[in-house]
Design a protein around this motif. Structure first.
Motif, PDB file in Angstrom:
ATOM      1  N   PHE A  29       3.125   0.324   8.811  1.00 56.36           N
ATOM      2  CA  PHE A  29       2.745   1.521   8.640  1.00 56.36           C
ATOM      3  C   PHE A  29       1.905   1.689   7.188  1.00 56.36           C
ATOM      4  CE2 PHE A  29       3.825   5.926   7.981  1.00 56.36           C
ATOM      5  CZ  PHE A  29       4.171   6.405   9.455  1.00 56.36           C
ATOM      6  N   ALA A  30       2.097   0.864   6.237  1.00 57.45           N
ATOM      7  CA  ALA A  30       1.325   1.080   5.037  1.00 57.45           C
ATOM      8  C   ALA A  30       0.072   0.456   5.501  1.00 57.45           C
ATOM      9  CB  ALA A  30       1.755   0.160   3.908  1.00 57.45           C
ATOM     10  N   ALA A  31      -0.092  -0.704   6.115  1.00 54.75           N
ATOM     11  CA  ALA A  31      -1.454  -1.299   6.325  1.00 54.75           C
ATOM     12  C   ALA A  31      -2.302  -0.198   7.310  1.00 54.75           C
ATOM     13  CB  ALA A  31      -1.363  -2.262   7.541  1.00 54.75           C
ATOM     14  N   GLU A  32      -1.789   0.648   8.156  1.00 58.06           N
ATOM     15  CA  GLU A  32      -2.606   1.759   8.773  1.00 58.06           C
ATOM     16  C   GLU A  32      -3.190   2.766   7.695  1.00 58.06           C
ATOM     17  OE1 GLU A  32      -4.282   3.840  11.802  1.00 58.06           O
ATOM     18  OE2 GLU A  32      -3.042   2.068  12.319  1.00 58.06           O
ATOM     19  N   TYR A  77       6.201   7.788   1.584  1.00 59.71           N
ATOM     20  CA  TYR A  77       5.608   9.091   0.688  1.00 59.71           C
ATOM     21  C   TYR A  77       4.845   8.377  -0.426  1.00 59.71           C
ATOM     22  CZ  TYR A  77       5.062  12.799  -2.177  1.00 59.71           C
ATOM     23  OH  TYR A  77       4.396  13.876  -3.007  1.00 59.71           O
ATOM     24  N   VAL A  78       5.645   7.213  -0.748  1.00 58.97           N
ATOM     25  CA  VAL A  78       4.705   6.589  -2.127  1.00 58.97           C
ATOM     26  C   VAL A  78       3.422   5.841  -1.643  1.00 58.97           C
ATOM     27  CG1 VAL A  78       5.022   4.655  -3.675  1.00 58.97           C
ATOM     28  CG2 VAL A  78       6.821   6.483  -3.381  1.00 58.97           C
ATOM     29  N   VAL A  79       3.681   5.389  -0.431  1.00 60.45           N
ATOM     30  CA  VAL A  79       2.327   4.769  -0.033  1.00 60.45           C
ATOM     31  C   VAL A  79       1.239   5.651   0.347  1.00 60.45           C
ATOM     32  CG1 VAL A  79       1.568   3.343   2.123  1.00 60.45           C
ATOM     33  CG2 VAL A  79       3.579   2.613   1.004  1.00 60.45           C
ATOM     34  N   HIS A  80       1.574   6.694   0.782  1.00 60.72           N
ATOM     35  CA  HIS A  80       0.673   7.762   1.183  1.00 60.72           C
ATOM     36  C   HIS A  80       0.103   8.300  -0.144  1.00 60.72           C
ATOM     37  CE1 HIS A  80      -1.267  11.227   2.969  1.00 60.72           C
ATOM     38  NE2 HIS A  80      -0.580  12.100   1.989  1.00 60.72           N
ATOM     39  N   ILE A  81       0.756   8.473  -1.170  1.00 60.76           N
ATOM     40  CA  ILE A  81       0.148   9.040  -2.401  1.00 60.76           C
ATOM     41  C   ILE A  81      -0.643   8.081  -2.924  1.00 60.76           C
ATOM     42  CG2 ILE A  81       0.760   9.488  -4.715  1.00 60.76           C
ATOM     43  CD1 ILE A  81       1.302  11.959  -2.777  1.00 60.76           C
ATOM     44  N   VAL A  82      -0.453   6.478  -2.969  1.00 58.19           N
ATOM     45  CA  VAL A  82      -1.232   5.425  -3.422  1.00 58.19           C
ATOM     46  C   VAL A  82      -2.528   5.533  -2.818  1.00 58.19           C
ATOM     47  CG1 VAL A  82      -1.375   3.023  -3.617  1.00 58.19           C
ATOM     48  CG2 VAL A  82       0.769   4.395  -4.528  1.00 58.19           C
ATOM     49  N   ILE A  86      -6.206   6.325  -4.395  1.00 53.29           N
ATOM     50  CA  ILE A  86      -7.321   4.958  -4.528  1.00 53.29           C
ATOM     51  C   ILE A  86      -8.308   5.245  -3.247  1.00 53.29           C
ATOM     52  CG2 ILE A  86      -5.913   3.486  -5.585  1.00 53.29           C
ATOM     53  CD1 ILE A  86      -5.522   1.946  -2.905  1.00 53.29           C
ATOM     54  N   CYS A  87      -8.158   6.527  -2.594  1.00 50.66           N
ATOM     55  CA  CYS A  87      -9.291   6.836  -1.447  1.00 50.66           C
ATOM     56  C   CYS A  87      -9.629   5.993  -0.548  1.00 50.66           C
ATOM     57  CB  CYS A  87     -10.510   7.371  -2.456  1.00 50.66           C
ATOM     58  SG  CYS A  87     -10.344   8.697  -3.475  1.00 50.66           S
ATOM     59  N   LYS A  88      -8.503   5.498  -0.152  1.00 49.92           N
ATOM     60  CA  LYS A  88      -8.977   4.307   1.093  1.00 49.92           C
ATOM     61  C   LYS A  88      -8.556   5.006   2.724  1.00 49.92           C
ATOM     62  CE  LYS A  88      -9.958   0.720  -0.891  1.00 49.92           C
ATOM     63  NZ  LYS A  88     -11.222   0.098  -0.656  1.00 49.92           N
ATOM     64  N   ARG A  89      -8.251   6.269   2.462  1.00 51.28           N
ATOM     65  CA  ARG A  89      -7.964   6.871   3.807  1.00 51.28           C
ATOM     66  C   ARG A  89      -9.122   7.043   4.593  1.00 51.28           C
ATOM     67  NH1 ARG A  89      -4.061   7.060   6.274  1.00 51.28           N
ATOM     68  NH2 ARG A  89      -4.330   9.002   6.987  1.00 51.28           N
ATOM     69  N   ASP A  90      -8.799   6.898   6.053  1.00 53.61           N
ATOM     70  CA  ASP A  90     -10.246   7.093   6.750  1.00 53.61           C
ATOM     71  C   ASP A  90     -10.819   8.276   6.661  1.00 53.61           C
ATOM     72  OD1 ASP A  90     -11.780   5.978   8.990  1.00 53.61           O
ATOM     73  OD2 ASP A  90     -10.590   7.225  10.502  1.00 53.61           O
ATOM     74  N   TRP A  91     -10.040   9.395   6.760  1.00 59.30           N
ATOM     75  CA  TRP A  91     -10.694  10.776   6.719  1.00 59.30           C
ATOM     76  C   TRP A  91     -11.757  10.969   5.440  1.00 59.30           C
ATOM     77  CZ3 TRP A  91      -9.200  14.137   2.770  1.00 59.30           C
ATOM     78  CH2 TRP A  91      -7.951  13.836   2.090  1.00 59.30           C
ATOM     79  N   LEU A  92     -11.176  10.422   4.406  1.00 56.03           N
ATOM     80  CA  LEU A  92     -12.229  10.433   3.217  1.00 56.03           C
ATOM     81  C   LEU A  92     -13.440   9.489   3.346  1.00 56.03           C
ATOM     82  CD1 LEU A  92      -9.437   9.748   0.146  1.00 56.03           C
ATOM     83  CD2 LEU A  92     -10.756  12.041   0.896  1.00 56.03           C
ATOM     84  N   ASN A  93     -13.129   8.476   4.082  1.00 60.19           N
ATOM     85  CA  ASN A  93     -14.542   7.772   4.341  1.00 60.19           C
ATOM     86  C   ASN A  93     -15.444   8.631   5.356  1.00 60.19           C
ATOM     87  OD1 ASN A  93     -13.901   5.719   2.691  1.00 60.19           O
ATOM     88  ND2 ASN A  93     -12.953   4.708   4.276  1.00 60.19           N
ATOM     89  N   ALA A  94     -14.721   9.152   6.341  1.00 55.63           N
ATOM     90  CA  ALA A  94     -15.465   9.974   7.282  1.00 55.63           C
ATOM     91  C   ALA A  94     -16.390  11.198   6.424  1.00 55.63           C
ATOM     92  CB  ALA A  94     -14.511  10.656   8.320  1.00 55.63           C
ATOM     93  N   SER A  95     -15.454  11.822   5.594  1.00 56.21           N
ATOM     94  CA  SER A  95     -16.054  12.886   4.816  1.00 56.21           C
ATOM     95  C   SER A  95     -17.370  12.129   4.085  1.00 56.21           C
ATOM     96  CB  SER A  95     -15.040  13.341   3.897  1.00 56.21           C
ATOM     97  OG  SER A  95     -15.869  14.158   2.978  1.00 56.21           O
TER      98      SER A  95
END
Length: 164
Positions: A29-32, A77-82, A86-95
């Motif tokens: 889950f965290a790897a995703e 929730y903690v994994v999501h906040i981290v 650190i801006c590694k979410r795919d939607w941030l990269n897509a932005s």
């Protein structure tokens, strides 16, 4: 019962199969979150966490089931906040890619060879005015403020200049 006492009781009462399924599910889950895998990590992780929950509730209590769900939600929730911090979410990269495309369309008329003035020192990055547009530009060599610059290349996300 305190939170810590409930979590410690949960962990002590869990067997190796339950802990292995839970830890592997949380890791997937965290790897995703950090490296998107087209929802494969979410799906497999969720299935493994549910399997861990089922194996634990077969021999556990209702209170332990509550603490299991509580601990799982807190960890996710903690994994999501981290991942957001650190801006590694795919939607941030897509932005970022979308902004680069917008910039490429907006400044696509800037051709190689256009000349302007550096309005700040350019040491890898800096600002220049070219065709009456203030731009963030990139250069491999340092350029002082006030010097003339020439565009050598316009890529999707960068305008590369050199001293004119």
């Amino acid at each position: 019962m305190s939170i810590w006492k409930g979590i410690v009781e949960l962990i002590v009462s869990a067997n190796i199969l339950t802990m292995s399924l839970w830890v592997t599910g949380i890791v997937l889950f965290a790897a995703e979150f950090f490296q998107p895998m087209h929802k494969l990590g979410y799906t497999l992780g969720l299935l493994l966490v549910v399997a861990a929950f089922v194996t634990h509730t077969l021999h556990g209590t209702v209170a332990q089931a509550f603490w299991f769900v509580f601990l799982t939600v807190i960890v996710i929730y903690v994994v999501h906040i981290v991942s957001v911090v650190i801006c590694k979410r795919d939607w941030l990269n897509a932005s970022r890619i979308g902004r680069a495309r917008e910039r490429s369309r907006k400044f696509g008329t800037l051709a190689a060879g256009s000349v302007g003035i550096a309005i700040s020192p350019i040491n890898l990055t800096g600002s220049a005015t070219i065709n009456d547009i203030n731009l963030v530009v990139y250069s491999e060599t340092p350029i002082s403020a006030g010097e003339r610059v020439r565009i050598t290349r316009v890529t999707r996300d960068r305008i590369i200049v050199e001293r004119a």
